[in-house]
Design a protein around this motif. Structure first.
Motif, PDB file in Angstrom:
ATOM      1  N   ASP A  15      31.317  11.016  22.000  1.00  0.00           N
ATOM      2  CA  ASP A  15      31.146  11.185  20.544  1.00  0.00           C
ATOM      3  C   ASP A  15      31.588   9.947  19.753  1.00  0.00           C
ATOM      4  OD1 ASP A  15      30.287  13.834  20.939  1.00  0.00           O
ATOM      5  OD2 ASP A  15      32.338  14.601  20.853  1.00  0.00           O
ATOM      6  N   LEU A  65      35.013  16.262  15.330  1.00  0.00           N
ATOM      7  CA  LEU A  65      33.596  15.981  15.602  1.00  0.00           C
ATOM      8  C   LEU A  65      33.257  16.534  16.980  1.00  0.00           C
ATOM      9  CD1 LEU A  65      35.053  12.931  14.634  1.00  0.00           C
ATOM     10  CD2 LEU A  65      32.693  12.742  13.901  1.00  0.00           C
ATOM     11  N   ALA A  66      32.233  17.378  17.039  1.00  0.00           N
ATOM     12  CA  ALA A  66      31.855  17.928  18.341  1.00  0.00           C
ATOM     13  C   ALA A  66      30.407  18.394  18.331  1.00  0.00           C
ATOM     14  CB  ALA A  66      32.777  19.087  18.718  1.00  0.00           C
ATOM     15  N   LEU A  89      27.697  17.717  15.686  1.00  0.00           N
ATOM     16  CA  LEU A  89      26.977  16.540  16.186  1.00  0.00           C
ATOM     17  C   LEU A  89      25.660  16.929  16.859  1.00  0.00           C
ATOM     18  CD1 LEU A  89      29.976  14.546  17.688  1.00  0.00           C
ATOM     19  CD2 LEU A  89      29.021  14.470  15.362  1.00  0.00           C
TER      20      LEU A  89
END
Ligand code: RP5
Length: 170
Positions: A15, A65-66, A89
């Motif tokens: 990521d 964030l994933a 994401l």
């Protein structure tokens, strides 16, 4: 006043390109950060420990964030009362729709501020963190003012450029 900092947490080292957008925005506002990899699914204990210790580490907010079935932001929000900003994401075959729903659809009482899918959301996470910090930090507030003015000026410039292209017959 200690300089403000936030935690930027990624579900995977894959990521990183998204997180770079977040760091770009944070740097613009002079906000410090720690960048951490931990996964809600692959390392649940580490994720829970991180969430529990986040406030004590002096963070003003946590950015998560994933991708895929993205439980990272929700897992962190379950373990801290700090504001948690979630960025879904588009790293999966479903192009982030899966991550968006998982990030946004938190049950009552455990909020996550779910942003746009992908790099725009990643950048905006830094801007939103700045807006949170600006409530109690006049330096960050003034950088936000400058940022908004530059944003507005960039639209004026784009408008003038389009008009010029039309005049030139392009
Ligand atoms: C998610 O699964 C991560 O946030 C990443 O976006 C995605 C793929 O992870 P890797 O399989 O590349 O480690 O948990």
């Amino acid at each position: 006043m200690p300089s403000p900092k936030v935690a930027v947490v990624m579900g995977s080292s894959s990521d990183l390109d998204y997180a770079r957008e977040t760091l770009k925005a944070l740097e613009l506002f002079g906000i410090g950060f720690d960048l951490v990899v931990t996964s809600a699914h692959r390392s649940p204990a580490r994720t829970a420990d991180f969430a529990r210790s986040a406030a004590g580490q002096g963070y003003s907010a946590v950015i998560a964030l994933a991708g895929y079935s993205a439980h990272l932001a929700g897992s962190l929000a379950a373990g801290t009362n700090l504001p948690v900003i979630g960025v879904p994401l588009d790293s999966s075959p479903l192009a982030g729709v899966d991550a968006l729903l998982a990030t946004a659809q938190m049950p009552r009482g455990v909020p996550v501020a779910a942003l746009a899918v992908g790099k725009a959301g990643a950048y905006n996470a830094g801007v939103l963190a700045a807006r949170i910090i600006a409530l109690s930090d006049s330096d960050v507030a003034s950088r936000l003012e400058d940022f908004s003015q530059r944003l507005e000026a960039s639209v004026d410039k784009a408008d003038a450029e389009v008009a010029e292209k039309l005049r030139a017959g392009e």
